[in-house]
Design a protein around this motif. Structure first.
Motif, PDB file in Angstrom:
ATOM      1  N   LEU A  60      -5.557  29.483  50.221  1.00 49.90           N
ATOM      2  CA  LEU A  60      -4.980  29.461  51.515  1.00 49.90           C
ATOM      3  C   LEU A  60      -4.844  28.011  52.062  1.00 49.90           C
ATOM      4  N   ALA A  61      -5.576  27.300  51.805  1.00 48.27           N
ATOM      5  CA  ALA A  61      -5.506  26.141  52.416  1.00 48.27           C
ATOM      6  C   ALA A  61      -4.151  25.286  51.810  1.00 48.27           C
ATOM      7  N   ALA A  62      -3.995  25.541  50.503  1.00 49.04           N
ATOM      8  CA  ALA A  62      -2.750  24.887  50.071  1.00 49.04           C
ATOM      9  C   ALA A  62      -1.508  25.523  50.551  1.00 49.04           C
ATOM     10  N   THR A  63      -1.535  26.756  50.897  1.00 49.65           N
ATOM     11  CA  THR A  63      -0.174  27.289  51.473  1.00 49.65           C
ATOM     12  C   THR A  63      -0.076  26.765  52.706  1.00 49.65           C
ATOM     13  N   THR A  64      -1.312  26.739  53.726  1.00 52.98           N
ATOM     14  CA  THR A  64      -1.259  26.255  54.790  1.00 52.98           C
ATOM     15  C   THR A  64      -0.801  24.978  55.091  1.00 52.98           C
ATOM     16  N   ARG A  65      -1.254  24.169  54.148  1.00 47.64           N
ATOM     17  CA  ARG A  65      -0.844  22.503  54.178  1.00 47.64           C
ATOM     18  C   ARG A  65       0.464  22.180  53.642  1.00 47.64           C
TER      19      ARG A  65
END
Length: 432
Positions: A60-65
């Motif tokens: 989730l952090a990857a797609t958010t960032r």
């Protein structure tokens, strides 16, 4: 007996061979991004679909960032990140490596392993020793680094669900001490000790690579019959005797709702696309119970428990309110689609919007909508195949390797586009 597995896993970002097909194998990974109309795309391999809550947080952090803020599930239980910036590759790889999602740079596209999602949760045997053992062996094999991104391993707990997916190498639990090894779609399978199963699967893959050298074959089914027989003969003396076991024709996904009373809950994801809110709900649920998510090859998720009965019911109500499929009578049950237009330049239509407009009563057969003839991500077994062509929508009934004549064809694409009710009725009739 096959030789013992190595005692240690390969070091992070270990290097290995380069695929001889690398110039033609366009399957994306996390180090080789794919250009799409909505930005770059990364496919993160999740062996067996098994994710800890912390690793789910990292995705989730990857797609958010870097991406569009959503998680896209694939038909192999992997995760795609879409809408990525073209220059994010290095930072994305660093983030995924730190989370333990990228143990080998050389093998990241070869870690294609699906597993029975309910294994060990409903009285069936656990596949975790096979899963961790096979992934470790693949990442430790220089030869395996040259496998195509399309090559697939399957680990089946004996129920036949992922055995039906047509993997290149399939391991099937026959009992506590015995396993079966299937190479391609052959009905003759090898019987061997369960402890030897991961190494036998790797050996079959390495023998495929030797047999396929120079042929351009990506998968076992691409080999001529006599060459497939050579692979089997090479594995046979090491694996053991053969027995007759036809491959199941139908791949049965977990039914949405409680599994084995309340040992787990299962949900499906409309069109395989999860918002950040939905993903957080699932990871928070996992953290409260078994701390694990299992992504399925049918774009669903199993959350192991155990749950108290009232907890399972309340959790399913919360997930249902968030837009997920929590019961088999959902209108979205069995409905799938490729990314379509505008995300894909090759797509001739926004098939996700069309699929949504056509959602109605649950059909007997699943339906899959494709924006072009490539039919990316289509299911296996029996389904209704809706393909957009320059002349209109072709609607066919697919049974395994056989495709019936089109059930309905509209030569005027614009007619269906302007009359979604007519398209929905035609698809519903085909599904029934």
């Amino acid at each position: 007996m096959l030789a013992a597995m190595p005692d240690s896993a390969p070091s992070p970002l270990s290097t290995g061979g380069v695929s001889p097909h690398s110039s033609g194998d366009a399957c994306p990974g996390t180090l080789r991004l794919h250009r799409a109309d909505d930005g770059a795309l990364a496919r993160v391999r999740i062996p067996g679909g098994v994710l800890s809550a912390d690793r789910a947080d990292a995705l989730l952090a990857a797609t958010t960032r870097f991406g569009d803020g959503e998680l896209h599930l694939t038909s192999r239980g992997n995760v795609q990140l879409r809408g990525l910036g073209a220059e994010c590759g290095g930072e994305l790889a660093d983030l995924l490596t730190a989370a333990g999602l990228l143990p080998s740079a050389a093998h990241e596209r070869a870690r294609n392993i699906v597993a029975s999602p309910l294994a060990g949760l409903d009285g069936s045997p656990s596949l975790r020793p096979w899963l961790t053992g096979l992934d470790r062996l693949v990442c430790g094999s220089a030869a395996a680094a040259t496998l195509s991104g399309r090559f697939l391993f399957a680990l089946d707990d004996g129920r036949g669900d992922v055995d039906a997916l047509g993997a290149d190498v399939t391991l099937i639990a026959e009992g506590p001490e015995t396993a079966l090894l299937r190479i391609g779609a052959e009905d003759e399978v090898f019987r061997l000790p369960a402890e030897d199963a991961p190494r036998a699967a790797l050996l079959a893959a390495e023998e495929f690579l030797r047999a396929a050298r120079g042929s351009g074959a990506w998968r076992v089914k691409d080999l001529p019959d006599d060459v497939r027989a050579e692979v089997a003969r090479a594995v046979g003396p090491t694996a053991g005797p053969t027995v007759h076991r036809p491959r199941p024709r139908k791949a049965a996904a977990p039914v949405p709702g409680p599994a084995n009373s309340t040992a787990a809950i299962s949900i499906d994801v409309p069109l395989g696309r999860l918002s950040a809110t939905q993903w957080r709900l699932l990871t928070d649920t996992a953290r409260r119970y078994g701390n694990e998510l299992r992504l399925t090859p049918w774009r669903g998720i199993v959350v192991p428990g155990p749950f108290a009965h009232d907890e399972a019911a309340e959790t399913l109500r919360t997930l249902d309110a968030a837009g997920l499929i929590t019961a088999p009578d959902s209108p979205w049950t069995g409905v799938g689609a490729c990314i379509g237009h505008p995300g894909c330049a090759k797509s001739l239509s926004d098939v996700r919007a069309e699929a949504g407009a056509a959602v109605g009563p649950v059909g007997r057969l699943p339906v899959y909508w494709s924006g072009c003839e490539r039919r990316c991500g289509h299911p296996h077994g029996e389904w209704i195949d809706v393909v957009v062509t320059p002349d209109g929508h072709r609607i066919s009934h697919v049974r395994g390797e056989r495709r019936d004549p089109p059930a309905a064809v509209r030569s005027d694409h614009a007619t269906f586009r302007n009359d979604p009710a007519a398209l929905a009725a035609t698809v519903a009739a085909a599904r029934a």
